[in-house]
Scaffold this active site. Structure first.
Site, PDB file in Angstrom:
ATOM      1  N   LYS A   1     -19.656  13.724  44.938  1.00 58.83           N
ATOM      2  CA  LYS A   1     -19.130  15.086  45.073  1.00 58.83           C
ATOM      3  C   LYS A   1     -17.647  15.110  45.455  1.00 58.83           C
ATOM      4  CE  LYS A   1     -23.603  17.293  45.940  1.00 58.83           C
ATOM      5  NZ  LYS A   1     -24.584  16.191  46.013  1.00 58.83           N
TER       6      LYS A   1
ATOM      7  N   LYS B   1     -17.527  12.364  53.077  1.00 60.28           N
ATOM      8  CA  LYS B   1     -18.742  12.657  52.301  1.00 60.28           C
ATOM      9  C   LYS B   1     -19.792  11.558  52.467  1.00 60.28           C
ATOM     10  CE  LYS B   1     -21.054  15.426  49.897  1.00 60.28           C
ATOM     11  NZ  LYS B   1     -22.210  14.935  50.669  1.00 60.28           N
TER      12      LYS B   1
ATOM     13  N   SER C   1     -23.950  19.389  50.985  1.00 57.10           N
ATOM     14  CA  SER C   1     -24.212  18.566  49.803  1.00 57.10           C
ATOM     15  C   SER C   1     -25.198  19.244  48.855  1.00 57.10           C
ATOM     16  CB  SER C   1     -24.740  17.189  50.217  1.00 57.10           C
ATOM     17  OG  SER C   1     -24.504  16.231  49.215  1.00 57.10           O
TER      18      SER C   1
ATOM     19  N   SER D   1     -24.353  11.028  46.692  1.00 53.90           N
ATOM     20  CA  SER D   1     -23.572  12.262  46.823  1.00 53.90           C
ATOM     21  C   SER D   1     -22.109  12.045  47.181  1.00 53.90           C
ATOM     22  CB  SER D   1     -24.215  13.191  47.857  1.00 53.90           C
ATOM     23  OG  SER D   1     -25.321  13.849  47.295  1.00 53.90           O
TER      24      SER D   1
END
Length: 449
Positions: free
Chosen positions: A73, A260, A134, A70
């Site tokens: 992202k 992140k 997320s 993730s």
């Protein structure tokens, strides 16, 4: 209901383990201020950079290509924020999600907020779900809004990667999930592929994201927020940020405000973090650790080491002049030379007590030169080159995340030099002609004897 129950049990298990870690001291980041000559990071790959200049301070297997989960992202955020900046979409714009995004969002074994096709959501609501929690379905919904389809958005991601110099990046979806989790509708690549990138490229993506869209931290730094849209009263989802180093969360680290996390079976547990303290901001990337806690422990280790061993220092003060080159030659001016100086002070991140290992240098702008001299007229304070520094020490120099030195300040003229009139220029030209003629005649006479 069974899936939701499984997820709740998983969360309780994670936090129970975390409590044990904390109680027995298994999570014990280095004390801030405790200096260490080097740092040993227990991860498959890692990198640490100065967020202002991109100077690389530490790296381990930084070019090894790994799954990024993730952390993907960050690229999705970049392109969504681009679209908002370009007024292609708006924060308050209402969005109806596709059947595909809705079905992905209902998978409670993944990070998600449940979306409904009959409900409209604002761009801001979907973005917050993506950046804080997320949420994968929300991510797909935003990608489809910007590009029409996830496949077209993935194409944009790969194009932007090339533009930013992320040469080893390969995106096959917008979320960072393994393609097998996308219900047979994965946009690009094989059914078992994941997005891949090195720690170096991941750090560069974070660096470019913070440079272009610093407001990304406004959302990334939110520790918890409720998602209520389309849900029954009392059924709100408390979106707790997966970045446990944020203020108020279980592994709080002073100054951390992004960026992140990522985890899949292939990627392990990874984290791109950023912290600001004492006038310095660092970006770290930790890739493929074996637990949620480990990725934050290793990040804390890097941040402790950075704050203990590095500081921002002035290496070139404003108005600095080079002792052996206080002036540079000028042609076509009333004066034949001009004094030059640093326009502004040059500060840079460096290891403590290494200031004397940096030597100021300057480079004249070739476009402003004629026969290695500046061309009059010149205004006072006119930029004629750049001042930078050269490292003379023995420590490893990892360079810069962009490949270019970012530490520089303009070299400017200290005084005005007016253009000489035609008579003066003519006399100089005549003088130069006879001077050269005399030199040639003298040389010929010498050769006679």
């Amino acid at each position: 209901m069974l899936q939701r129950g499984v997820r709740i049990v998983k969360k309780l298990h994670i936090f129970t383990l975390l409590s044990v870690f904390l109680f027995f001291g298994l999570f014990s980041p280095v004390n801030i201020g405790q200096a260490a000559e080097s740092v040993d990071v227990n991860a498959e790959a890692a990198i640490l950079i100065d967020a202002e200049s991109g100077k690389i301070l530490y790296e381990k297997e930084a070019d090894k290509k790994l799954a990024i989960a993730s952390m993907t992202k960050m690229m999705t955020e970049y392109l969504v924020l681009d679209a908002i900046e370009d007024k292609k979409i708006k924060w308050d714009q209402e969005v109806k999600v596709s059947d595909y995004a809705q079905k992905v969002s209902q998978n409670n074994n993944l990070s998600n907020v449940p979306l409904l096709t009959e409900v409209t959501y604002t761009v801001k609501e979907l973005y917050e779900a993506m950046a804080i929690y997320s949420a994968n379905g929300a991510t797909i919904a935003l990608a489809e809004l910007v590009s029409g389809s996830e496949a077209d958005f993935v194409k944009m991601m790969n194009e932007k990667a090339k533009e930013l110099g992320l040469d080893d990046a390969k995106f096959v979806n917008t979320t960072g999930l393994n393609n097998k989790d996308l219900l047979g509708k994965h946009p690009v690549g094989k059914a078992t592929e994941e997005n891949m990138m090195s720690a170096r490229s991941t750090a560069r993506l974070a660096y470019e994201l913070l440079k272009k869209h610093p407001n990304v931290l406004e959302t990334a730094s939110i520790p918890t927020k409720e998602f209520t849209k389309g849900l029954e009263e009392g059924k709100a989802i408390k979106m707790k940020n997966w970045n446990w180093m944020l203020k108020g969360l279980v592994l709080e680290y002073p100054g951390v405000d992004g960026l992140k996390t990522g985890s899949t079976k292939q990627a392990g547990y990874s984290f791109t973090g950023t912290v600001e303290k004492d006038g310095m901001r660092f970006i770290s990337v930790i890739m493929k650790t074996n637990s949620d806690v480990a990725r934050f422990r290793e990040t804390a280790k890097l941040f402790d080491w950075a704050f203990s061993n590095f500081s921002k220092q002035v290496v070139v003060p404003k108005g600095y002049q080079f002792k052996k080159n206080t002036t540079v030659p000028v042609v076509k001016g009333k004066e034949k030379k001009v004094e030059v100086e640093a326009a502004e002070a040059l500060q840079m991140i460096m290891k403590n007590n290494e200031k004397d290992q940096y030597e100021p240098t300057f480079q004249l702008d070739k476009k402003k030169l004629e026969n290695d001299a500046l061309v009059a007229p010149l205004k006072k304070g006119q930029k004629v080159g750049t001042v930078s520094v050269k490292y003379k020490g023995n420590e490893s120099d990892y360079g810069y995340i962009t490949g270019e030195k970012a530490y520089s300040t303009p070299l400017v003229t200290k005084e005005e030099v007016k253009k000489a009139n035609w008579f003066t220029l003519g006399m100089r030209s005549t003088g130069s002609f006879f001077g050269n003629l005399w030199d040639k005649t003298t040389e010929k006479v010498k050769n006679l004897f």
